[in-house]
Design an enzyme around this catalytic site. Structure first.
Site, PDB file in Angstrom:
ATOM      1  N   SER A 174       0.816  -1.225   0.000  1.00 14.77           N
ATOM      2  CA  SER A 174       0.000   0.000   0.000  1.00 14.77           C
ATOM      3  C   SER A 174       0.845   1.269   0.000  1.00 14.77           C
ATOM      4  O   SER A 174       1.938   1.315   0.573  1.00 14.77           O
ATOM      5  CB  SER A 174      -0.900   0.034   1.236  1.00 14.77           C
ATOM      6  OG  SER A 174      -1.696  -1.117   1.280  1.00 14.77           O
ATOM      7  N   GLU A 186      -2.034 -16.016   1.024  1.00 11.26           N
ATOM      8  CA  GLU A 186      -2.662 -15.387   2.172  1.00 11.26           C
ATOM      9  C   GLU A 186      -3.986 -16.070   2.509  1.00 11.26           C
ATOM     10  O   GLU A 186      -4.464 -16.016   3.621  1.00 11.26           O
ATOM     11  CB  GLU A 186      -2.893 -13.903   1.863  1.00 11.26           C
ATOM     12  CG  GLU A 186      -3.016 -13.027   3.071  1.00 11.26           C
ATOM     13  CD  GLU A 186      -2.894 -11.547   2.697  1.00 11.26           C
ATOM     14  OE1 GLU A 186      -2.213 -10.824   3.399  1.00 11.26           O
ATOM     15  OE2 GLU A 186      -3.498 -11.133   1.682  1.00 11.26           O
TER      16      GLU A 186
END
Ligand SMILES: Cc1cc2nc3c(=O)[nH]c(=O)nc-3n(C[C@H](O)[C@H](O)[C@H](O)COP(=O)(O)OP(=O)(O)OC[C@H]3O[C@@H](n4cnc5c(N)ncnc54)[C@H](O)[C@@H]3O)c2cc1C
Lengths: 346, 395
Positions: free
Chosen positions: B134, B251
Site C-alpha cells: 500500500s 494469504e
C-alpha cells in the site's frame, strides 16, 4: 480428512441435474399448479425410472442403497428446480425411518416406493400439517411419543392452501382405534430422526433454490439497461448479489457436514441446526435481493422468480423454524463441559 | 468424504502437544496467549526468542516442502499443529509474514540464489519480513503504486524511491517485499517489479503510525535512493503484479488455519464470560452467541473444504469469499464481546490506555474489514469474477 465429494457422486449429481432442469421447467410447474391433484403422476414415474424414489432403499428391497451424503447433492438439485413432488422427504425421511422400523413395514412398503408404485407422505406434529397426505399411498406421521404408518383409509385429510402453490398441505385426523407403529422411547428417537432428516432436506433444497435465484438475477441484470448501461455493472446491484453468493457458498459445507453426521449415525442435532439456519438464511436473502434487483418485474406473478422465492419461504418454516434451531444451538453452547476452543475441528 | 483424522495424525498431535508443554513455559510463560492481533507490541523480544525456540524444534514453516527445509507437513498436520498451538496459548507469530507470505512466494517465483539467501533465515526464526504494497495513493487501487525502481547501471543495483504506508511490523523487520514501478511510463498493473529490500540501510526510514488502540503495529516507510541488489528482484521487471497476486493466494490458504484457532479461543472466552456474568441468560445475547457459533463452524468447514481441494469446481469461488466472510464475522464478534461485557466494556484495565484482551480485540476487528482488500472491494470481485456480472467502469 477429506471434505470433498467423489467423482461418482458428482457425476450422478450432474446427470440428475440435467434431467431435472429439462423436465421440471417453470412451465410444467405452473401446469401442476392448475391440475386437480396438484401432482404429476408421469413425473413421479420418471423419477422412479431414474432410480430416485428408491435411491436410499436398501438393495435387498429393490433400491440403490445409497446414503444421505449421496443424496444431499441431489436434494440441492430438487431445490434448484423447485420440484413439487415429495422426492426429498421420501428419500431422506420416509425411507430411512421405515428401514429403521424394519420388519413387515419395510418389506411391504420399501419395494413399492422404489418401484414408484406409490408416493409416501411425511408429516410431523411439529409442522402441524402433512405434505402430500392425500396424494400418497402411505403417510408417515410422527409425534414425540408415537409414530404412525397410515394407509388412506386410516385417516382423513383436510386441504389447506399454501402460499406456495407447489405445496399440498393437509390437516390430519387419525381414525379411532388405529395403533402406532412405534411408541415410547423408540417413537421419541424416530420423531427426532424425522425432524432432523426433514430439516436437512429443507436445508439442501434451500441451497438449490438460492442458486437458482442467483442465476435468474445475474442473467436479468446482465441484460436490463438503465442510464445507458446494463444494471449489473452498478455496484449497488452487484453487491446485493455478491452478498447472496457469500451466504450460499458458505452454507454448503455445513449442509454437507450434517449429511455426513446422519450417514454415519453420529449425533446430528447441532450440525443439522447449523445447516438449516444458514441454508435458509441464504435462500431468504437470495429471494429478497433477487426481487430487489428485478425492480417491479420481480413483483409479478408472470416472472418465475416467485416460484423459487415461495418455496424458499416454505423451507425456512418447515421442520423447525429459525427460533427452534437457534435455540438448539444455544443450548448446546451453554451446556456444561462442551469443548468449543481450539481443537474442535469437526 | 472423511471428516476425521487418521491414527498417524493423532500421534502427530500428541507430539506437538508434548513439545509445546515442554517448551512453552519458564521464560516464555509471559507470552502465552499474548501478541495476537491488536496485541502485537507485547514482549516483542521474548516473542522473537520464541520464534527461534520453535525453529530449534523444527516447528517453523512446517508446510514448506522438505527440500527447502520444511517438514512437508500434510494439510491435516498443519491443521493439527495450529490447533495445538492455539490450545497451548502459543504467542502471536512475529514470523508469519515471512513464513506464510514471503517464503512461499520466493519458493514459487524466486531464483535459486534468492532461495538460498532468504529461506534459511525464515526457517531459523531469526529474520522477519514486512509487506510493502500500500501507498498513500494506492490502497484499494493497488495497481496505482507510484514508488519507482530504477536500475543504476554503474552500481549494478536497483534504486528505489517513494513511500509505502500501513506497513505492518516494518519496525521489527529485516526485509520488506516491495512492489515498485520499473517502467516509469507504465500505468496500472503493467510495468511493476517485486523487490526484496533490506530495511537496515540509509535509504529506508520507518515511522510508526499510532492506531486507535493507542499502540502502533503499522508504519510509514520512506525509500530515498534505497538500494536493492540486481539479484533481488523476484521474476523479471514487469512481472511484479503476477508475483504480488500469487502471494495474495498464499494469504488465503493454510495461513488462515492459525487465525481460525484464535477465533475459536476468542469465542470460547466470550462464552465463559457470558456464563460467568449472566449474559448467557439474556435471550438477545444468547441468539447472537448462537449465530457467532454457526458462523465459526462455517469458517472452519469451509476452510477444510477449500484445503481438501477436490473437483467441486466452486472452490475457486470459495477462496474469493473467504476474506469477506471471516472479516465480517470477526468484526461482529468484537461487538458481541463488548455487549457481553456490558458496561464494564468501557473501563480500561489500567491507565494509561491499557486495553483488556477483549477491548483490543474489539478495536482491532474494526480493521479486519479494511486490510487485505476492503469488504466493498471483495464484493466487487465476487460479483464480477465468481458470478460473472458486468464489470464496473474503471478510470
Ligand atoms: C491494520 C492494518 C494493517 C495493514 N497492513 C498492511 C501491510 O502490512 N502492508 C500493506 O501493504 N498494506 C497494509 N494495510 C493497508 C490495506 O491493505 C489498505 O488499507 C486497504 O487495501 C484499503 O486501502 P485504503 O486504506 O487506502 O482505503 P481506500 O482504498 O481509500 O478505501 C476507502 C473506502 O472506499 C471504498 N472504496 C474504494 N474503492 C472502491 C471501489 N472501487 N468500489 C467500492 N468502494 C470502494 C473502500 O471499500 C473503503 O471503504 C494495512 C491496513 C490495516 C488497516
Amino acid at each position: 480428512m477429506d471434505f470433498t465429494f467423489s467423482e461418482d457422486q458428482l457425476l450422478f449429481r450432474d446427470s440428475v441435474r440435467d434431467f431435472l432442469v429439462n423436465e421440471v421447467t417453470p412451465e410444467r410447474i405452473r401446469g401442476i399448479w392448475e391440475s386437480d391433484s396438484g401432482r404429476d403422476d408421469g413425473l413421479w414415474q420418471q423419477l422412479a425410472e431414474m432410480g430416485l424414489t428408491g435411491i436410499t432403499v436398501p438393495e435387498a428391497h429393490g433400491g440403490l442403497g445409497m446414503d444421505e451424503l449421496d443424496f444431499v447433492l441431489l436434494a440441492q438439485e430438487c431445490g434448484y428446480v423447485a420440484l413439487p413432488e415429495p422426492l426429498v422427504n421420501t428419500a431422506l425421511v420416509a425411507v430411512p425411518v421405515i428401514s429403521q422400523l424394519g420388519g413387515q413395514a419395510a418389506a411391504e412398503w420399501l419395494p413399492k416406493i422404489a418401484a414408484g408404485e406409490t408416493r409416501v407422505a411425511v408429516g410431523c406434529s411439529d409442522n402441524g400439517l402433512a405434505e402430500d397426505a392425500a396424494q400418497a399411498g402411505l403417510l408417515l406421521w410422527a409425534e414425540p411419543q408415537a409414530l404412525y404408518l397410515l394407509t388412506p383409509d386410516q385417516f382423513s385429510a383436510r386441504f389447506n392452501e399454501s402460499v406456495d402453490p407447489s405445496r399440498r398441505l393437509y390437516a390430519i385426523d387419525i381414525a379411532a382405534g388405529v395403533l402406532p407403529a412405534a411408541s415410547g422411547e423408540q417413537a421419541a428417537a424416530l420423531y427426532q430422526a424425522v425432524l432432523d432428516r426433514g430439516a436437512l432436506g429443507a436445508a439442501a433444497q434451500a441451497l438449490g433454490l438460492a442458486q437458482r435465484m442467483i442465476d435468474i438475477s445475474v442473467q436479468y441484470t446482465s441484460e436490463r439497461q438503465q442510464f445507458g448501461k446494463v444494471i449489473g455493472s452498478f455496484q449497488a446491484v452487484k453487491h446485493h448479489m455478491a452478498n447472496v453468493a457469500v451466504r450460499l457458498e458458505y452454507a454448503k459445507a455445513p449442509v454437507t457436514r450434517a449429511a455426513y453426521a446422519l450417514a454415519r449415525g453420529e449425533a446430528a442435532q447441532v450440525a443439522v441446526s447449523h445447516a438449516k439456519l444458514v441454508a435458509c438464511e441464504a435462500a431468504n436473502l437470495a429471494a429478497k435481493n433477487s426481487i430487489q434487483v428485478h425492480g417491479a418485474m420481480g413483483y409479478t406473478w408472470e416472472v418465475d422468480l416467485h416460484i423459487f422465492m415461495k418455496k424458499a419461504w416454505a423451507m425456512a418454516g418447515t421442520f423447525g423454524d429459525t427460533g427452534f434451531h437457534k435455540q438448539r444451538v444455544a443450548e448446546h453452547i451453554f451446556a456444561d463441559g462442551v469443548a468449543l476452543g481450539a481443537g474442535t475441528t469437526f | 468424504m472423511k471428516l476425521s483424522f487418521s491414527p498417524q495424525d493423532e500421534q502427530f498431535r500428541e507430539e506437538v502437544a508434548q513439545w509445546l508443554a515442554d517448551n512453552l513455559c519458564g521464560e516464555f510463560e509471559c507470552v502465552r496467549h499474548r501478541g495476537g492481533p491488536g496485541d502485537e507490541h507485547h514482549r516483542v523480544a521474548e516473542r522473537k526468542a520464541w520464534e527461534r525456540k520453535l525453529a530449534e524444534g523444527g516447528w517453523t514453516c512446517i508446510g514448506w516442502p522438505k527440500e527447502y527445509g520444511g517438514r512437508g507437513a500434510s494439510i491435516e498436520q498443519q491443521v493439527i499443529f495450529n490447533e495445538e498451538y492455539a490450545r497451548a496459548g502459543g504467542p502471536g507469530r512475529i514470523g508469519h509474514i515471512g513464513e506464510t507470505l514471503a517464503g512461499p512466494t520466493i519458493i514459487a517465483f524466486g531464483s535459486d540464489e534468492q532461495k538460498q539467501k532468504y529461506l534459511p533465515g525464515i526457517l531459523r526464526g531469526e529474520v522477519f519480513w514486512c509487506q510493502g504494497y500500500s501507498e498513500p495513493s494506492a490502497g484499494s487501487d493497488l495497481a496505482n503504486v507510484k514508488t519507482r525502481a530504477e536500475f543504476d547501471e554503474a552500481a549494478g543495483k536497483w534504486r528505489i524511491n517513494g513511500q509505502k504506508v500501513w506497513t505492518s511490523l516494518a519496525h521489527e523487520s529485516e526485509y520488506c517485499f516491495v512492489i515498485a514501478r520499473t517502467d516509469p511510463q507504465s500505468v496500472g498493473h503493467k510495468g511493476l517489479g517485486f523487490f526484496l529490500v533490506t530495511m537496515d540501510q540509509p535509504g529506508v526510514t520507518v515511522r510508526p503510525i499510532e492506531q486507535l488502540t493507542g499502540t502502533s503495529e503499522f508504519n510509514e516507510v520512506f525509500f530515498d535512493d534505497a538500494e536493492c541488489d540486481a539479484a533481488d528482484i523476484v521474476g523479471a521487471p514487469g512481472d511484479g503484479w503476477k508475483v504480488a497476486m500469487g502471494l495474495l493466494g498464499f494469504e488465503r490458504g493454510v495461513s488462515t488455519l492459525g487465525q481460525q484457532m484464535l477465533f475459536q479461543n476468542e469465542f470460547d472466552a466470550i462464552v465463559k464470560l457470558a456464563k460467568d456474568n449472566g449474559a448467557a441468560k439474556n435471550p438477545a445475547l444468547r441468539q447472537r452467541i448462537a449465530d457467532a457459533h454457526v458462523g465459526l463452524k462455517i469458517l472452519r468447514y469451509n476452510s477444510m473444504r477449500m484445503l481438501s481441494g477436490g473437483g467441486d469446481g466452486s472452490l475457486q469461488k470459495e477462496a474469493m469469499i473467504y476474506k469477506l466472510y471471516w472479516a465480517t464475522w470477526h468484526r461482529n464478534l468484537g461487538k458481541l464481546a463488548m455487549d457481553v461485557l456490558g458496561q464494564e466494556s468501557e473501563i480500561l484495565d489500567e491507565a494509561p490506555y491499557e486495553l483488556n484482551r477483549l477491548q483490543s480485540m474489539y478495536l482491532f476487528t474494526r480493521s479486519d474489514t479494511i486490510y487485505g482488500g476492503t469488504n466493498q472491494i471483495q464484493r466487487n470481485i465476487i460479483a464480477e469474477r465468481a458470478l460473472g456480472m458486468p464489470r464496473e467502469p474503471r478510470g
